[in-house]
Design a protein around this motif. Structure first.
Motif, mmCIF file in Angstrom:
data_model
loop_
_atom_site.group_PDB
_atom_site.id
_atom_site.type_symbol
_atom_site.label_atom_id
_atom_site.label_comp_id
_atom_site.label_asym_id
_atom_site.label_seq_id
_atom_site.Cartn_x
_atom_site.Cartn_y
_atom_site.Cartn_z
ATOM 1 N N ARG A 23 57.727 -18.896 -75.768
ATOM 2 C CA ARG A 23 57.163 -18.063 -76.836
ATOM 3 C C ARG A 23 57.867 -18.318 -78.154
ATOM 4 N NH1 ARG A 23 58.755 -14.036 -79.510
ATOM 5 N NH2 ARG A 23 60.636 -13.876 -78.238
ATOM 6 N N LYS A 24 59.208 -18.341 -78.119
ATOM 7 C CA LYS A 24 59.949 -18.567 -79.361
ATOM 8 C C LYS A 24 59.722 -19.980 -79.887
ATOM 9 C CE LYS A 24 64.382 -17.766 -81.608
ATOM 10 N NZ LYS A 24 64.263 -18.911 -82.516
ATOM 11 N N MET A 25 59.705 -20.964 -78.991
ATOM 12 C CA MET A 25 59.443 -22.332 -79.410
ATOM 13 C C MET A 25 58.071 -22.442 -80.079
ATOM 14 S SD MET A 25 58.859 -25.708 -77.051
ATOM 15 C CE MET A 25 57.173 -25.154 -76.708
ATOM 16 N N VAL A 80 59.304 -30.775 -72.438
ATOM 17 C CA VAL A 80 58.074 -31.190 -71.766
ATOM 18 C C VAL A 80 56.902 -30.304 -72.160
ATOM 19 C CG1 VAL A 80 58.223 -29.853 -69.607
ATOM 20 C CG2 VAL A 80 57.215 -32.148 -69.603
ATOM 21 N N VAL A 81 57.140 -29.000 -72.357
ATOM 22 C CA VAL A 81 56.037 -28.120 -72.739
ATOM 23 C C VAL A 81 55.559 -28.446 -74.159
ATOM 24 C CG1 VAL A 81 55.380 -25.724 -73.234
ATOM 25 C CG2 VAL A 81 56.644 -26.270 -71.146
ATOM 26 N N PHE A 109 51.842 -29.528 -75.021
ATOM 27 C CA PHE A 109 51.080 -28.864 -76.080
ATOM 28 C C PHE A 109 50.509 -29.887 -77.058
ATOM 29 C CE2 PHE A 109 53.188 -24.361 -76.057
ATOM 30 C CZ PHE A 109 52.609 -24.116 -74.826
ATOM 31 N N ASN A 110 51.309 -30.871 -77.416
ATOM 32 C CA ASN A 110 50.856 -31.894 -78.348
ATOM 33 C C ASN A 110 49.742 -32.744 -77.744
ATOM 34 O OD1 ASN A 110 50.959 -33.558 -80.750
ATOM 35 N ND2 ASN A 110 52.055 -35.061 -79.538
ATOM 36 N N VAL A 145 47.315 -24.933 -68.241
ATOM 37 C CA VAL A 145 48.178 -24.279 -67.251
ATOM 38 C C VAL A 145 49.195 -25.317 -66.786
ATOM 39 C CG1 VAL A 145 48.299 -23.061 -65.047
ATOM 40 C CG2 VAL A 145 46.272 -22.810 -66.507
ATOM 41 N N PRO A 146 50.392 -25.334 -67.368
ATOM 42 C CA PRO A 146 51.410 -26.310 -66.928
ATOM 43 C C PRO A 146 52.042 -25.884 -65.605
ATOM 44 C CG PRO A 146 51.737 -25.615 -69.226
ATOM 45 C CD PRO A 146 50.798 -24.644 -68.598
#
Length: 289
Positions: free
Chosen positions: A160-162, A133-134, A138-139, A27-28
């Motif tokens: 979502r697209k990323m 940053v997201v 995620f990484n 949860v960012p």
């Protein structure tokens, strides 16, 4: 709840969880947590064995004239709320941990098209900062699930697209906006508003509701309805940034010239200022015959 300040400590902790076979949800957030954020944590708890919240006020997504320095930071209260919500890990790194060589020398992730309108046009570079940053979070976390609030509807669609484009093996979940009794969307920036300004701010959501009713009643007169909504917001004392009726998936403006398709999903996106405080909101709707 275990608190991690470095990527090394976070990775070590989460590697142990994966070794146990546990699934992970992230949860960012940027902190200053309210009931909407806690709802995201509860959703993450239901989706995975382990919930990781992140608190990082990301300088890359703030413009030069925006409120980075005065953005509200409430770390002690946030830790208490996350602990009570059953969060397992908090990752709250300093800026130097995320951008060790500074912002100017950091790789930037850009999501073309969907990030260029609305908040992307009003806040140049904002969504580059969000996507960067997201993708980094995620990484670092390597979650199975990621949970975001739908108040930031355009942001959710950008992420979502990323996620699709970069093939992150992550399931995204969007959670409906939590609101004050007045209808005002919960936001960290609401703390900038006086009591009277909060009453005025609630007109943003009421105007979204009125416009949705007018879409159902009048058909494909989207541009006229947008103009009417802008005038209504101005009359109520708000300074509109944008007000747009869009396709819910692509965020392209809904086309007056196309036939109505029952079941077609739209979203009304809006942003407006009260004084120097910029608020955003949205309302999804489904067309009927």
């Amino acid at each position: 709840m275990q608190i991690c300040f470095t990527t090394e400590s976070l990775r070590q902790a989460l590697n142990g969880e994966r070794h146990k076979g546990n699934t992970i949800a992230v949860v960012p957030t940027m902190g200053n947590l309210h009931a909407g954020h806690i709802k995201l944590v509860h959703t993450a708890n239901e989706l995975a064995d382990i919930t990781v919240a992140t608190i990082f006020v990301n300088p890359m997504q703030f413009g030069r004239n925006e409120d980075l320095d005065k953005y509200p930071r409430t770390p002690d209260a946030d830790i208490n709320k996350l602990t009570q919500a059953g969060c397992d890990y908090l990752f709250t790194p300093p800026v130097s941990e995320i951008y060790p060589d500074g912002l100017d020398r950091h790789t930037v992730v850009t999501v073309p098209g969907i990030s260029e309108r609305y908040c992307g046009a009003s806040r140049p570079g904002h969504f580059d900062g969000v996507a960067t940053v997201v993708s980094k979070l995620f990484n670092l976390v390597q979650p199975d699930h990621a949970v975001f609030g739908l108040k930031d509807y355009q942001q959710f669609q950008v992420i979502r697209k990323m996620t699709l484009d970069l093939r992150f093996p992550i399931t995204l979940t969007g959670v409906a906006t939590e609101r004050e009794p007045s209808g005002l969307a919960m936001s960290s920036r609401n703390g900038y508003l006086s009591s009277d300004e909060k009453i005025t701010a609630a007109q943003l959501y009421r105007t979204l509701q009125d416009t949705a009713k007018n879409v159902a009643a009048t058909g494909n007169h989207f541009r006229q309805l947008e103009s009417d909504a802008v005038r209504q917001l101005q009359k109520e004392g708000l300074r509109p940034d944008y007000f747009s009726i869009c396709d819910a998936h692509t965020l392209e403006p809904a086309d007056d010239d196309t036939h109505r398709h029952p079941g077609q999903k739209l979203v009304i996106l809006a942003a407006a200022y009260i004084g120097n405080t910029r608020l955003i909101d949205n309302l999804e709707l489904t067309l009927t015959a």
